[in-house]
Design an enzyme around this catalytic site. Structure first.
Site, PDB file in Angstrom:
ATOM      1  CG  ASP A  97      -2.342  -0.227   0.924  1.00 41.16           C
ATOM      2  OD1 ASP A  97      -2.901   0.531   0.119  1.00 41.16           O
ATOM      3  OD2 ASP A  97      -2.919  -1.186   1.466  1.00 41.16           O
ATOM      4  CG  ASP A 199      -5.850   4.291   0.561  1.00 42.12           C
ATOM      5  OD1 ASP A 199      -6.660   3.352   0.681  1.00 42.12           O
ATOM      6  OD2 ASP A 199      -5.988   5.384   1.144  1.00 42.12           O
ATOM      7  CD  GLU A 266      -9.560   2.346  -2.058  1.00 37.09           C
ATOM      8  OE1 GLU A 266     -10.432   1.893  -1.304  1.00 37.09           O
ATOM      9  OE2 GLU A 266      -8.676   3.146  -1.667  1.00 37.09           O
ATOM     10  CG  HIS A 328      -8.847  -3.156   3.571  1.00 37.81           C
ATOM     11  ND1 HIS A 328      -8.635  -3.219   2.209  1.00 37.81           N
ATOM     12  CD2 HIS A 328      -8.637  -1.867   3.929  1.00 37.81           C
ATOM     13  CE1 HIS A 328      -8.307  -2.025   1.768  1.00 37.81           C
ATOM     14  NE2 HIS A 328      -8.296  -1.179   2.784  1.00 37.81           N
ATOM     15  CG  ASP A 329     -11.758  -0.112   2.630  1.00 31.30           C
ATOM     16  OD1 ASP A 329     -11.475   0.137   3.816  1.00 31.30           O
ATOM     17  OD2 ASP A 329     -11.099   0.329   1.677  1.00 31.30           O
TER      18      ASP A 329
END
Length: 547
Positions: A97, A199, A266, A328-329
């Protein structure tokens, strides 16, 4: 030779919850190293590490205070180097990330910027004067609730934060900021990383005029109101600005200096993510891949999957998507889509077969290979600031972040010798790795089998996709490369359906990964969550008729 990432499969590791090596209840880099064989046995191509850099952990690492240091919670730079080396020895790439749309308010850049309006980094963040009545300069909201502006009395100005107030946004209109971010990426590339997951990649730039956003005219299909006021705006000026593309070209130019590296962005935008995904990956000089949230929501229909994929390749024929069903979101897809199935195991296999047969690369989130559902947590067990703020209508992201259950027996099932930072509950404990490893009919065994099967069919990694006209709940398409073709037919429901297969070559058989499928003459019967994979010559005129 095709780039490894094109059609590759990426396995997302959420370090906090993968494996703890020192008993503090939080997963770490040595723990990941200890479990690398599990990832390698799956047959994926790459590991994506969620944030490991130094952070006060207000947003679980997505608030960085030092971009060039590993947080002591997870280990050291030496541990990082060892992880990359040992992953490479197993044939696994590693990407990490990069959270660069914002920093922590404890980052030295921000600590200097907030001092006054004349320091060397005064313009490194987004600062704005108040309106005459003292209110913020516009109506932009924060994703985690409240206004996206926080008052700083030292400067007598507001600063922008799209997320928490402790996550101030960097000012990408400043060329020095862009260069500093690229220098951070170069630091990790020099250490041998194989690329980055970027991200919130569409949040880098804001409207320089700070114009207010208009109201959102698209109504929520699943709720009569917005749980989060953020969803009540069209974010026309606060993100997704046209200047973003030029910076992404600079990122790609940097990566081109390190052959074999890649990028996946993302895109966080509820109404135009497919278009932005295409824009951000087109032309061969922007990002390699992007993913959005289109497949990370409640929709589980043939029309939805077909529309998103066709829209992407229409908007950017030379772009490249990275599809995923969980991360993870968002709540895990085994829970989001449970109403479309009577058998969790069959839904897990169908979801895997579907995402692994679409055109594009694939990201699997840790625990998908076990069929893990969302963990049901109590309010007092939450750590996620979003869940704490919007409970109970939005329970936040902790439910998909609970630790991996490794061993048989009682929780925490070998994840830690201490108390885990989030609990392992019975619904997850029973699906532990050791138990599934010993069962040839387990979800884990299926994931290993279908990933190996995917690698044996180049059409799934590189081939074209053509959808066949069918009614709900049947989704049908062909993947074709050269003289080989695969016909893929899915029943996205919990009830059996009969489909006509026309002009099939004599002696046609289903691929071994098919599920709940039977062929009698021209009639294909697909049971609940059934699907059929059929290898055909590219010249075959086979058709599907339903509805």
């Amino acid at each position: 030779m095709t780039e490894w990432w094109r059609g590759g499969v990426i396995y997302q590791v959420y370090p906090r919850s993968f494996q703890d090596s020192n008993g503090d209840g939080v997963g770490d880099l040595p723990g990941i190293i200890a479990r690398l064989d599990h990832i390698a046995r799956l047959g994926v191509d790459c590991i994506w590490l969620s944030p490991i850099t130094q952070s006060p952990q207000a947003d679980m690492g997505y608030d960085v205070s030092d971009y060039r240091e590993v947080d002591r919670l997870f280990g050291s730079l030496h541990d990082f180097d060892s992880l990359v080396e040992q992953a490479h020895a197993r044939g696994l790439k590693v990407i990490m990330d990069q959270v660069v749309s914002h920093t922590s308010d404890q980052h030295p850049w921000f600590e200097e910027s907030r001092l006054n309006r004349t320091n060397a980094k005064a313009d490194w963040y987004v600062w704005a004067d108040p309106l005459p009545d003292g209110s913020p300069p516009n109506n932009w909201p924060a994703v985690f609730g409240g206004r996206a502006w926080e008052w700083n009395p030292t400067r007598g100005q507001y600063y922008l934060h799209n997320f928490l107030a402790s996550q101030p946004d960097l000012n990408f209109h400043n060329p020095d900021v862009q260069q500093a971010v690229l220098d951070v990426m170069r630091f990790w590339l020099e250490r041998g990383i194989d690329g980055f997951r970027l991200d919130t990649v569409n949040y880098y730039f804001h409207d320089k005029k700070l114009r207010s956003n208009p109201a959102n005219k698209v109504k929520n299909e699943h709720l009569p109101y917005a749980v989060n006021p953020y969803d009540m705006q069209e974010h026309k000026f606060s993100k997704s600005q046209p200047e973003n593309v030029d910076f992404l070209r600079r990122v790609r130019a940097l990566l081109n200096q390190y052959p074999g590296t890649t990028s996946v962005g993302e895109v966080g935008d509820s109404h135009k993510s497919v278009k932005l995904m295409a824009e951000y990956t087109s032309g061969g000089d922007t990002l390699h891949m992007c993913y959005g949230f289109d497949f990370l929501g409640p929709d589980f229909t043939a029309a939805h999957f077909r529309k998103c994929i066709e829209q992407f390749f229409k908007a950017g024929p030379d772009g490249w998507p990275c599809w995923s069903f969980s991360n993870h979101d968002v709540p895990r897809h085994m829970t989001r889509w449970a109403r479309f199935s009577q058998s969790p195991a069959e839904l897990a296999r169908q979801a895997a077969a579907l995402v692994l047969s679409l055109k594009g690369s694939v990201c699997l989130y840790q625990g998908e290979e076990l069929g893990l559902p969302e963990t049901d947590l109590l309010f007092e067990e939450l750590t996620d600031p979003r869940g704490i703020r919007f409970w109970p209508e939005d329970k936040g992201r902790d439910g998909c972040r609970t630790p991996i259950p490794w061993e048989q027996g009682e929780a925490p099932n070998g994840f830690t010798s201490g108390t885990p930072w989030l609990p392992v509950k019975p619904a997850q404990s029973v699906l532990n790795v050791a138990g599934q490893d010993a069962d040839p009919n387990s979800t884990l065994a299926f994931y290993r089998a279908i990933l190996a099967w995917r690698k044996s069919h180049p059409a799934l990694r590189e081939g074209s996709i053509a959808f066949l006209k069918t009614g709900e709940p049947i989704l049908a398409f062909r993947r074709t490369l050269g003289d080989a073709s695969l016909l893929c037919v899915f029943n996205l429901s919990s009830q059996a359906r009969e489909v006509e297969l026309l002009s099939l070559p004599r002696g046609t058989e289903f691929e071994t990964v098919s599920q709940n499928a039977a062929l009698s003459g021209k009639t294909l019967t697909l049971g609940a969550n059934g699907y059929a994979m059929v290898a055909l010559p590219a010249t075959s005129k086979a058709k599907v008729r339903y509805g």
